[in-house]
Design a protein around this motif. Structure first.
Motif, PDB file in Angstrom:
ATOM      1  N   VAL A 255      -8.411   0.352   8.299  1.00 23.84           N
ATOM      2  CA  VAL A 255      -8.119  -0.940   7.691  1.00 23.84           C
ATOM      3  C   VAL A 255      -6.582  -1.460   8.542  1.00 23.84           C
ATOM      4  N   ARG A 256      -5.949  -0.648   8.550  1.00 26.00           N
ATOM      5  CA  ARG A 256      -4.534  -0.992   9.248  1.00 26.00           C
ATOM      6  C   ARG A 256      -4.856  -1.401  10.655  1.00 26.00           C
ATOM      7  N   GLU A 257      -5.563  -0.501  11.210  1.00 26.03           N
ATOM      8  CA  GLU A 257      -6.118  -0.931  12.576  1.00 26.03           C
ATOM      9  C   GLU A 257      -6.713  -1.974  12.995  1.00 26.03           C
ATOM     10  N   ARG A 258      -7.750  -2.382  11.948  1.00 25.48           N
ATOM     11  CA  ARG A 258      -8.301  -3.692  12.231  1.00 25.48           C
ATOM     12  C   ARG A 258      -7.434  -4.782  11.640  1.00 25.48           C
ATOM     13  N   CYS A 259      -6.704  -4.522  10.718  1.00 26.97           N
ATOM     14  CA  CYS A 259      -5.921  -5.574  10.404  1.00 26.97           C
ATOM     15  C   CYS A 259      -4.844  -6.229  11.543  1.00 26.97           C
ATOM     16  N   GLU A 260      -4.452  -5.084  12.396  1.00 24.87           N
ATOM     17  CA  GLU A 260      -3.355  -5.681  13.298  1.00 24.87           C
ATOM     18  C   GLU A 260      -4.332  -6.581  14.472  1.00 24.87           C
ATOM     19  N   GLU A 261      -5.589  -6.181  14.520  1.00 23.28           N
ATOM     20  CA  GLU A 261      -6.293  -7.208  15.616  1.00 23.28           C
ATOM     21  C   GLU A 261      -6.308  -8.557  14.937  1.00 23.28           C
ATOM     22  N   HIS A 262      -6.350  -8.857  13.551  1.00 20.98           N
ATOM     23  CA  HIS A 262      -6.331  -9.896  12.948  1.00 20.98           C
ATOM     24  C   HIS A 262      -5.052 -10.606  12.687  1.00 20.98           C
ATOM     25  N   GLY A 263      -3.847  -9.816  12.633  1.00 23.70           N
ATOM     26  CA  GLY A 263      -2.605 -10.250  12.028  1.00 23.70           C
ATOM     27  C   GLY A 263      -2.747 -10.311  10.528  1.00 23.70           C
ATOM     28  N   LEU A 264      -3.326  -9.608   9.865  1.00 30.08           N
ATOM     29  CA  LEU A 264      -3.567  -9.613   8.508  1.00 30.08           C
ATOM     30  C   LEU A 264      -2.611  -8.819   7.806  1.00 30.08           C
ATOM     31  N   ALA A 265      -1.972  -8.832   6.666  1.00 32.92           N
ATOM     32  CA  ALA A 265      -1.130  -8.083   5.910  1.00 32.92           C
ATOM     33  C   ALA A 265      -1.961  -7.337   5.004  1.00 32.92           C
ATOM     34  N   ILE A 266      -1.473  -6.252   4.461  1.00 29.19           N
ATOM     35  CA  ILE A 266      -2.190  -5.420   3.408  1.00 29.19           C
ATOM     36  C   ILE A 266      -1.556  -5.414   2.123  1.00 29.19           C
ATOM     37  N   HIS A 267      -2.250  -5.625   1.184  1.00 28.69           N
ATOM     38  CA  HIS A 267      -1.271  -5.304  -0.205  1.00 28.69           C
ATOM     39  C   HIS A 267      -2.100  -4.228  -0.614  1.00 28.69           C
ATOM     40  N   ALA A 268      -1.212  -3.272  -1.163  1.00 32.12           N
ATOM     41  CA  ALA A 268      -1.887  -1.860  -1.584  1.00 32.12           C
ATOM     42  C   ALA A 268      -1.695  -1.814  -2.860  1.00 32.12           C
ATOM     43  N   HIS A 269      -2.735  -1.593  -3.487  1.00 28.08           N
ATOM     44  CA  HIS A 269      -3.021  -1.333  -5.396  1.00 28.08           C
ATOM     45  C   HIS A 269      -3.136   0.080  -5.323  1.00 28.08           C
ATOM     46  N   ARG A 270      -2.362   0.866  -6.261  1.00 27.32           N
ATOM     47  CA  ARG A 270      -2.517   2.072  -6.445  1.00 27.32           C
ATOM     48  C   ARG A 270      -3.257   2.814  -7.461  1.00 27.32           C
ATOM     49  N   ALA A 271      -4.262   2.084  -8.025  1.00 28.29           N
ATOM     50  CA  ALA A 271      -4.874   2.700  -9.148  1.00 28.29           C
ATOM     51  C   ALA A 271      -5.299   3.916  -8.727  1.00 28.29           C
ATOM     52  N   MET A 272      -5.176   4.781  -9.766  1.00 31.12           N
ATOM     53  CA  MET A 272      -5.434   6.195  -9.706  1.00 31.12           C
ATOM     54  C   MET A 272      -4.415   7.216  -9.402  1.00 31.12           C
ATOM     55  N   HIS A 273      -3.350   6.361  -9.030  1.00 32.82           N
ATOM     56  CA  HIS A 273      -1.827   7.370  -8.595  1.00 32.82           C
ATOM     57  C   HIS A 273      -1.545   8.130  -9.820  1.00 32.82           C
ATOM     58  N   ALA A 274      -1.690   7.787 -10.931  1.00 35.14           N
ATOM     59  CA  ALA A 274      -1.098   8.613 -12.122  1.00 35.14           C
ATOM     60  C   ALA A 274      -2.142   9.902 -12.339  1.00 35.14           C
ATOM     61  N   ALA A 275      -3.334   9.827 -11.696  1.00 38.05           N
ATOM     62  CA  ALA A 275      -3.780  11.108 -11.831  1.00 38.05           C
ATOM     63  C   ALA A 275      -3.236  12.115 -10.737  1.00 38.05           C
ATOM     64  N   PHE A 276      -2.505  11.677  -9.948  1.00 39.18           N
ATOM     65  CA  PHE A 276      -1.759  12.579  -8.970  1.00 39.18           C
ATOM     66  C   PHE A 276      -0.172  12.956  -9.474  1.00 39.18           C
ATOM     67  N   ASP A 277       0.437  11.649 -10.091  1.00 44.26           N
ATOM     68  CA  ASP A 277       1.911  11.717 -10.461  1.00 44.26           C
ATOM     69  C   ASP A 277       2.194  11.638 -11.684  1.00 44.26           C
ATOM     70  N   ARG A 278       1.363  11.447 -12.562  1.00 43.61           N
ATOM     71  CA  ARG A 278       1.941  11.447 -13.953  1.00 43.61           C
ATOM     72  C   ARG A 278       2.334  12.925 -14.677  1.00 43.61           C
ATOM     73  N   VAL A 279       1.786  13.875 -14.430  1.00 47.65           N
ATOM     74  CA  VAL A 279       2.168  14.950 -15.157  1.00 47.65           C
ATOM     75  C   VAL A 279       3.244  15.353 -14.245  1.00 47.65           C
ATOM     76  N   GLU A 280       4.326  15.436 -14.806  1.00 49.37           N
ATOM     77  CA  GLU A 280       5.768  15.751 -14.079  1.00 49.37           C
ATOM     78  C   GLU A 280       5.948  17.142 -13.345  1.00 49.37           C
ATOM     79  N   THR A 281       4.831  18.109 -13.716  1.00 52.36           N
ATOM     80  CA  THR A 281       4.772  19.232 -13.233  1.00 52.36           C
ATOM     81  C   THR A 281       3.622  19.521 -12.301  1.00 52.36           C
ATOM     82  N   GLN A 282       2.861  18.707 -12.024  1.00 52.10           N
ATOM     83  CA  GLN A 282       1.696  19.044 -11.183  1.00 52.10           C
ATOM     84  C   GLN A 282       1.172  18.002 -10.295  1.00 52.10           C
ATOM     85  N   GLY A 283       0.947  18.160  -9.230  1.00 52.15           N
ATOM     86  CA  GLY A 283       0.288  17.180  -8.252  1.00 52.15           C
ATOM     87  C   GLY A 283       1.008  16.603  -7.249  1.00 52.15           C
TER      88      GLY A 283
END
Ligand code: CAP
Ligand code: MG
Length: 412
Positions: A255-283
C-alpha cells in the motif's frame, strides 16, 4: 568436523558491529534452564541454529546471531545484516520475532526494542509526509489536528455515516475517520461511502473555509487494498486508512508503494496490537510495532493517550519520541491519540504528549448531549483553548458547547 551448538551463540564480551541489528528481549527461562542457556537459544533459533547439533559440509556464510549481553532478565542479541533481506519486513520479523516466541526453552519472551542499523533501516522507504501533514494538508499551525470516528462503529447506513461526517467537519474537526471494523459491508458500501463523503467534505470546506479530509478504511486482502487506494486517489482524497496489524506488514508495504504513486498519506490504525504487546512479559512491544510502522511508511499511527483514555497504553510518550526522533533522515510519524478521549481531557493530554499530534474522539464527540455537531465544536474549542493557554473553564464561558461537554464529562 565440528558442529554448530547452542553455546556458539553466546558471547557476553561481544561488541556488536555498527551494521548489526541489536534487539533487546525480556526473557524468562524455562524452569530447567539458566539465563545463559536460554539466551543462546534465543540467538540461535532466531538466526541459523536449531535444537540439534549441526554438521555442515564446506564453508557457509556465518549468519549466527550473538547473545551479547545479559542484565537481569534483559538479553541483547546482535544480528548480522546479511541475515536479512533488505526492505522485507516479514522476513525480518520471521527472524527476530518468529519461532522464538513459542520456544519451550523460555516461559516468556518479549521483544522490547530494536536498534536499527543504517543499512537495514534505510532499505525501507519510511513515511512520505509524517507529521508535516498537520501543516501541509491542514495549515494547523501549532494545534493538534482533530478527527472523529462515527459511532456506533458499524451499522450506520452510508447516508447516516456521511451526515455524521458533515456535522463533524462543519463543527470544526479536520478529519472524518472510519472505524477499524468498517470497510465494505452491505449496510455501508465502500465506493458509495467514498464518493458521498467527499462530496460532503467539499461542502464542509466551502462552508468553513478550512481544509477537511477523510480517513477511509481500505483494509482487505492486498490486491483489493491496492484497487481501493487507486479509487481513493481518483476520488480526490488525501489519505487512506489501514488496519496495519490485522492486514499484515507485507500488505502495508504494498500500500505504501502505491500511495507514493498517488501522493496519498497513510493513517495507521493498530487494532490487534494488544494481542502482541499487552502481556508485559510476552510478545512484541508497542515500541517495536511503532518502529515497524515507521519503517514500512505510515504517516499517522495510533499510539494511545498516555493513559488518559479508556484503553491500556504502553509508554505513549517514549513511543512518540521514537517516532519523531532521527532515523538516518527518515521522515517522522504523526502520533494519534485516541480511545476514550473527550474535550475535558485535551489540556492534560497536550501537557503529556505535546501538540505535534492528532487527537481523535468518537464517543467524546457523538456522545455530546446536543449531538455530533455540538460535540465537534466542543472538541475543537478544547483544542483551541489549550493551544492558546486558556483554561477550559474560562474558554467555556463564551463557548456553550464546551460548557455542556465539561458539565457532562468533567475535566479528568
Ligand atoms: C476510539 C476508537 C479507536 C481506538 C483505538 C475505538 O473510539 O475508534 O479505534 O482509539 O485504540 O474504536 O475505540 P472512542 P488506540 O473515541 O469512542 O473511544 O488508539 O489505542 O489504538
Ligand atoms: Mg475504533
Amino acid at each position: 568436523m565440528t558442529g554448530i551448538t547452542y553455546e556458539d551463540f553466546l558471547d557476553l564480551d561481544y561488541d556488536p558491529a555498527e551494521s548489526e541489528l541489536v534487539c533487546t528481549f525480556t526473557v524468562h527461562p524455562a524452569s530447567d534452564m539458566d539465563m545463559e542457556a536460554a539466551a543462546s537459544r534465543v540467538a540461535s533459533e532466531s538466526s541459523n541454529g536449531t535444537w540439534a547439533e549441526l554438521q555442515v559440509d564446506g564453508t557457509i556464510t556465518d549468519l549466527s546471531a550473538t547473545a551479547c549481553g545479559i542484565d537481569g532478565d534483559t538479553v541483547r542479541v546482535a544480528y548480522p545484516e546479511e541475515l536479512f533481506e533488505l526492505g522485507n519486513m516479514p522476513q525480518v520479523l520471521s527472524c527476530i520475532a518468529g519461532n522464538i516466541m513459542g520456544m519451550k526453552a523460555v516461559d516468556r519472551i518479549r521483544l522490547e526494542d530494536c536498534e536499527w542499523p543504517e543499512g537495514l533501516a534505510t532499505s525501507f522507504v519510511g513515511p512520505q509526509f509524517g507529521s508535516a501533514v498537520r501543516n501541509d494538508i491542514f495549515d494547523a499551525g501549532e494545534r493538534p489536528i482533530t478527527a472523529t470516528v462515527p459511532k456506533p462503529k458499524v451499522g450506520l447506513s452510508t447516508d447516516q455515516h456521511v451526515q455524521v461526517g458533515y456535522e463533524a467537519w462543519t463543527g470544526g474537526l479536520d478529519l472524518l475517520k472510519d472505524d477499524e471494523n468498517l470497510t465494505d459491508q452491505g449496510f455501508n458500501r465502500f465506493d458509495e461511502r467514498l464518493t458521498e463523503s467527499l462530496a460532503a467534505r467539499d461542502d464542509a470546506q466551502d462552508e468553513t473555509g478550512e481544509k477537511k479530509s477523510y480517513l477511509i478504511n481500505v483494509t482487505a486482502d492486498a490486491n483489493t487494498m491496492l484497487e481501493r487506494v487507486d479509487r481513493v486517489a481518483e476520488a480526490g482524497c488525501e489519505y487512506v486508512m489501514v488496519d496495519v496489524v490485522t492486514c499484515g506488514w507485507a500488505a502495508v508495504q504494498a500500500v505504501r508503494e502505491r500511495c507514493e504513486e498517488h501522493g496519498l498519506a497513510i493513517h495507521a490504525h493498530r487494532a490487534m496490537h494488544a494481542a502482541f504487546d499487552r502481556v508485559e512479559t510476552q510478545g512484541v512491544s508497542m515500541r517495536v510495532i511503532a518502529q515497524i510502522s515507521r519503517l514500512c511508511g505510515v504517516d499517522q499511527l495510533h499510539t494511545g493517550t498516555a493513559d488518559l483514555g479508556k484503553l491500556a497504553n504502553e509508554d505513549t510518550v517514549g513511543i512518540n519520541e521514537w517516532l519523531y526522533g532521527d532515523l538516518y533522515g527518515m521522515t517522522d510519524v504523526l502520533p494519534m491519540a485516541s480511545g476514550g478521549l473527550h474535550p475535558g481531557l485535551v489540556p492534560e493530554l497536550v501537557k503529556r504528549v505535546g501538540t505535534n499530534i492528532g487527537v481523535q474522539a468518537g464517543g467524546g464527540v457523538h456522545g455530546h448531549p446536543d449531538g455530533t455537531h455540538a460535540g465537534a465544536k466542543a472538541f475543537r474549542q478544547a483544542v483551541d483553548a489549550t493551544v492558546e493557554g486558556t483554561s477550559l473553564e474560562e474558554y467555556a464561558a463564551d463557548h456553550p458547547e464546551l460548557q455542556v461537554a465539561i458539565d457532562k464529562w468533567g475535566t479528568e
